[in-house]
Design an enzyme around this catalytic site. Sequence first.
Site, short mmCIF file in Angstrom:
data_model
loop_
_atom_site.label_atom_id
_atom_site.label_comp_id
_atom_site.label_asym_id
_atom_site.label_seq_id
_atom_site.Cartn_x
_atom_site.Cartn_y
_atom_site.Cartn_z
CG ASP A 193 -1.92 5.41 5.19
OD1 ASP A 193 -1.82 4.39 5.91
OD2 ASP A 193 -2.96 5.72 4.60
CG ASP B 274 -10.03 7.82 6.64
OD1 ASP B 274 -8.95 7.90 6.02
OD2 ASP B 274 -10.11 7.87 7.88
CE LYS C 85 -6.51 9.21 7.72
NZ LYS C 85 -7.05 8.05 8.46
CE LYS D 33 -3.05 2.61 3.10
NZ LYS D 33 -3.70 2.63 4.43
CG ASP E 261 -5.67 8.49 4.40
OD1 ASP E 261 -6.52 9.08 3.70
OD2 ASP E 261 -5.95 7.57 5.18
NE ARG F 76 -10.73 -1.19 3.44
CZ ARG F 76 -11.35 -1.37 4.61
NH1 ARG F 76 -12.48 -2.08 4.66
NH2 ARG F 76 -10.85 -0.86 5.71
#
Length: 504
Positions: free
Chosen positions: A294, A353, A283, A271, A276, A357
Site C-alpha cells: 500500500d 480505512d 479490514k 502515498k 494498512d 487520501r
Amino acid sequence: MPSEDLLSPSIATWTASDGPLSDLLADRDASDLVLAVGVLSGAEPWDPRTRDALASAGFDADEILETHEPATTAGASTTVRMPRGELAVRALVLVGLGEGSSADLRIAGAGVGRAARGRRDVVLVAPPSDEVGHAALVEGTVLGGWGPARFSGGAWQSGAEVTGAVTVVDVEADVVERAVRRAVATLTARNLANTPSNIKNPAWMAKQARTVARRAGLDVRVWDEKALGAGGFGGLLAVGGGSASPPRLVQLDYVPEGAGSETTHVVLVGKGITFDSGGLQVKPPDGMLAMKTDMSGSAIVLSVLAACRDLDVPVRVTGLLALAENMVGGSAYRPGDVITHFGGTTSEVGNTDAEGRIVLADALAYADAELNPDVVVDIATLTGAARVALARAMAPVYATDDALSSQLRAAGETAGETLWPFPLVRAYRRALESDVADINHIGPSVGGGSITAALFLSEFVGTRRWAHLDIAGPGRSDVDSGVHGKGGTGFGTRLLLRWLEGLR
C-alpha cells in the site's frame, strides 16, 4: 543466487551491437550461448534480418518452422536446444511477436527474459521497429527476466537466476541504455513494495530515500514525528498515531544541470502506507494480505527520482513521500475525528480505512503552499472503486488540465501502462460536506468512490495544474506472468519517466 541490493536490482549486463552477427557469435563461448529471435504472425513469419541471423548461426529458417512449429502469439516461446559443439549457439529461443506492435514487442521481450533466466550469454536479434518498439522489447526482457527478491539467510537474494549478459543486435545503444534504466526503476519500485512490513516502516523508507539521494546526487529532507507536529501535518500524525512506528514525510529534489528560474518544476507525491490494517475500522483478514504494497505510490516516486539524473530529465523534480502505518491501538484516530491538515484545512474522518487520501492531503497542501510547482502529480493505491471499475489492466487518471491528462495518457501508451480519463464530477462535491469540518474525507452517499476520493484531494492543490493516478488495480499482480512478477508491479514508474523525459 547473488545478494540483492533492493535499490539496485540484479539484472544482466546489457550492450548493443550493430556488427555482423556471425562475428558476434564467433567471439562468444558457445557452451551457454542463447540466440533469441522473433516469429511474426501472418504469412511470412521471418523478416529478412531474422532469416539472415538464423543462417549466420547455422540454422535453416524454413526447417525450423517445419520441425518446431513455434507459436507466434506475443510472448510465447519455444526453446530449441542444440548438442554441444554442433552450432555457434547452445540454444535457440523463438519468441512470438504477434503483429509486431510495441505492446506485442514488450510481451515478446518478457518471453525472452523468462526463457533466458540463468543463461550466461544471450544475443537478442531485434525485429525492425521504431524507438518505442525497440525500447519496449528491451524493457520487457529486463522485466520478464526478474523475479521477486527473497529474504533468506539474513540477507535479500535475487528471486530469479540472473542472466549474465544480453547483447541486442540492431538497436541504438542509447535506446537500449535508457530502456534498461526505466525498467530497473520499475524493479526498484517492486522491490520496495514487496518488502514485508515487519522490515519496512516509515523510518525504513526514509532511510532508503537517504540512500537514493546519496547515490543519485539529490537533496533530501526528512520530517520525523516532532517536525511533523511543529509543521502542522495533522493528517500524517492522525493516520500514524495508532502505530509504534511514527510517520515520516520525505522530500527529494532533483535539479538538472543548467537549470534556472524558468525551468519547469514538477512535484510528484506518493502515498506511503507501509501497512494498512484499516485502523479501527479494521479490514477483513483477506483484505490485509497485500497491504505491504500500500506504499507503492511512494516507492514509485522514489524510484523515479533515483533515475532522473541518469536519464537526463530536463525539468526540476521534487518527490514527496507521505509515509505512515495505519494500525489499531489506543492512540489510533477514530471515525468522526476532525483533522487539521497542513495549511489549516480541516477534514472529518468518515472511515479510518480511507487513510491514503488523508496523508496525501498534507503533502499536496505543502507542495502547493511551499514549493511553487508548475504541475503536481500524485500516485496512489487509493480506492477499491478504481479496481472495480477498471480491474488490473489500467488506472484512472484525474486532472484539472486536459493537456496534462493527454500528456500522461500518451506517456502511458508508450510505456505500456495505460491510463483511462475519469471525470472530476463537481456535482458529487456536496457528498463531501461536513457539519463539523471544512470537508468530509469520504462521500458515502453517491457511490463513485474513486471520483469522490479525487475530489477530496483536489481541495488541497489550490489552482495548480494537477493530476491524480489511482493505481489500486494495476499496482499489484496476483500472478507471475508477462512483464509482471507476483506482488507490487511498479505500475506508473516508466510512465512518469517517459512523461518527464519529454517535458521542457
